[in-house]
Design an enzyme around this catalytic site. Sequence first.
Site, PDB file in Angstrom:
ATOM      1  N   GLU A 180       0.816  -1.228   0.000  1.00 50.32           N
ATOM      2  CA  GLU A 180       0.000   0.000   0.000  1.00 50.32           C
ATOM      3  C   GLU A 180       0.843   1.269   0.000  1.00 50.32           C
ATOM      4  O   GLU A 180       0.662   2.166   0.830  1.00 50.32           O
ATOM      5  CB  GLU A 180      -0.954  -0.012   1.198  1.00 50.32           C
ATOM      6  CG  GLU A 180      -1.981  -1.118   1.113  1.00 50.32           C
ATOM      7  CD  GLU A 180      -3.045  -1.067   2.196  1.00 50.32           C
ATOM      8  OE1 GLU A 180      -2.783  -0.471   3.264  1.00 50.32           O
ATOM      9  OE2 GLU A 180      -4.127  -1.621   1.984  1.00 50.32           O
ATOM     10  N   GLU A 374      -5.708  -8.330  -1.021  1.00 49.92           N
ATOM     11  CA  GLU A 374      -6.388  -8.129   0.265  1.00 49.92           C
ATOM     12  C   GLU A 374      -7.844  -7.795  -0.013  1.00 49.92           C
ATOM     13  O   GLU A 374      -8.128  -6.889  -0.804  1.00 49.92           O
ATOM     14  CB  GLU A 374      -5.781  -6.965   1.062  1.00 49.92           C
ATOM     15  CG  GLU A 374      -4.492  -7.271   1.738  1.00 49.92           C
ATOM     16  CD  GLU A 374      -4.045  -6.146   2.659  1.00 49.92           C
ATOM     17  OE1 GLU A 374      -4.891  -5.478   3.271  1.00 49.92           O
ATOM     18  OE2 GLU A 374      -2.819  -5.938   2.749  1.00 49.92           O
TER      19      GLU A 374
HETATM   20  C1  BG6 Z   1      -4.684  -2.915   4.717  1.00 50.85           C
HETATM   21  C2  BG6 Z   1      -3.355  -3.335   5.280  1.00 50.85           C
HETATM   22  O1  BG6 Z   1      -4.695  -1.553   4.646  1.00 50.85           O
HETATM   23  O2  BG6 Z   1      -5.826  -3.176   5.430  1.00 50.85           O
HETATM   24  C3  BG6 Z   1      -3.424  -4.414   6.334  1.00 50.85           C
HETATM   25  O3  BG6 Z   1      -2.463  -3.709   4.268  1.00 50.85           O
HETATM   26  C4  BG6 Z   1      -4.624  -4.167   7.224  1.00 50.85           C
HETATM   27  O4  BG6 Z   1      -2.206  -4.413   7.014  1.00 50.85           O
HETATM   28  C5  BG6 Z   1      -5.875  -4.232   6.368  1.00 50.85           C
HETATM   29  O5  BG6 Z   1      -4.711  -5.037   8.296  1.00 50.85           O
HETATM   30  C6  BG6 Z   1      -7.178  -4.102   7.134  1.00 50.85           C
HETATM   31  O6  BG6 Z   1      -7.136  -2.975   7.920  1.00 50.85           O
HETATM   32  P1  BG6 Z   1      -7.418  -3.046   9.487  1.00 50.85           P
HETATM   33  O7  BG6 Z   1      -7.107  -1.700   9.977  1.00 50.85           O
HETATM   34  O8  BG6 Z   1      -8.849  -3.403   9.604  1.00 50.85           O
HETATM   35  O9  BG6 Z   1      -6.512  -4.083  10.026  1.00 50.85           O
END
Ligand code: BG6
Length: 475
Positions: A180, A374
Amino acid sequence: MKNYNRMPEKFLWGGATAANQYEGGWDEDGRGPSIADILTGGSVDKERRLTPPAPLPEEFYPNHQATDFYHHWKEDIALFAEMGFKVYRFSISWSRVFPNGDEETPNEKGLKFYDNVIDELRKYNIEPLITISHYENPLHLSLEYGGWKNRKMIDFYLRFAKVLFERYKGKVKYWLTFNEINMLTQDFGAVFCAGMLDPKDVCEQSRYQAMHHQLVASALAVSMAHEINPEFMLGCMLAYHNGYPYTCHPDDILYAQQFGQIHNSIAGDVHVRGYYPGFAARYFEEHGIQLEVLQEDKEILKKGTVDFFTISYYSSSCVSVTKDGEKTAGNGSDNLKNPYLKASDWGWQIDATGLRYVLNQIYDRYQIPIMIVENGLGAVDQLTEDGKIHDDYRIEYMRRHIEQMKEAIHDGVDLIGYTCWGCTDLVSASTGEYKKRYGLIYVNKNDDGTGDFSRIRKDSFYWYKKVIESCGEEF
Ligand code: BG6
């Protein structure tokens, strides 16, 4: 007619994690502290705090133990294999390999851990997909050098990357240079992406300079990797910001376009095309950002373009030039609510159709293979008395997104893989909570410190197994 309900046979199904949120073992076998180790736990209404230069005895630091992959890697990889994973995305903890970050030689014990993980994955024919840097750098590099606004970080990063490329050249094909990277367009990226701990660096000047250094480091790593093994596939990774115009007023349409240009396309264009787009120059000028770009940087960027494009995608939001409207939470962005969408327990608006929209947008722009690395639902899971987790809400979220992936492939998008976020429960990056669970595998660990790290298959585990088995047909 081709069956678009079935994903291509070679499609890479799997899951994703990050070392700092999953591994734990923060001070074992010579590992040094990383910036994530001085981030306290938090919650939706309590921000995580940084406590430089070291953790404080009275505070709770969830990343220190995280969900203990360091001691459960064999068991967890067996569970991934049971689900039928074709790929597993994980990151390497930089400070496990170079405890301070500026040493000449790596920590052999740290590398041994990753040797084991990679060999175990290979045993099950699971393709490793490695993120070289995911939201953590050795703490020493932040305290001593100020993090990524300092150009010296490029050399430290390249030394780290070289060790990985050489050691795993016969075992790993897919690599992502930075997680990211485009979060550096936002305030919170200063710490998470760039390890800049001085509050004065939460400003555009430092953030864009840090992003430039990372883009140069990425391009150099891509070129180096291709020399070490021409078969390597190097990718970029963006938190894809999908900001719809809040109204059909032309000013909002233009504003939404500019929002996408700044938050997605500056980093995306440099990674894929090898140069900054025209609108970046205007944005920098109008925001008083003076980037230090060396003459050689331009050549480096042109040479080190990526082979594939990856994104995280969780939600969408609306943007308006007037900024009038109710605010919504989301992955880093602070935009407006969309009245047509429902939101997660943490207020992130769920928008599966938006996934098809962004996949088309990216493919129209770059025409290189895309992977979603993701995607998932952070939710509060209830463990029933008989030890089950009925997470039908997570299944529904994933089902709807997979449906849109199929549509995108039908649209002609070259989508090659999908790794759901947090295939195993882990610590939330933004809130530092255990309670915000993404996994298909439950980990018994809680925000009050209780829990024995035991693993339980959620309903979504069995569902995803069927999805993979049937190449997406049964979903
Ligand atoms: C992404 C990141 O932005 O979102 C992860 O790459 C992160 O590291 C994921 O865990 C979800 O976000 P959060 O804040 O709910 O953990």
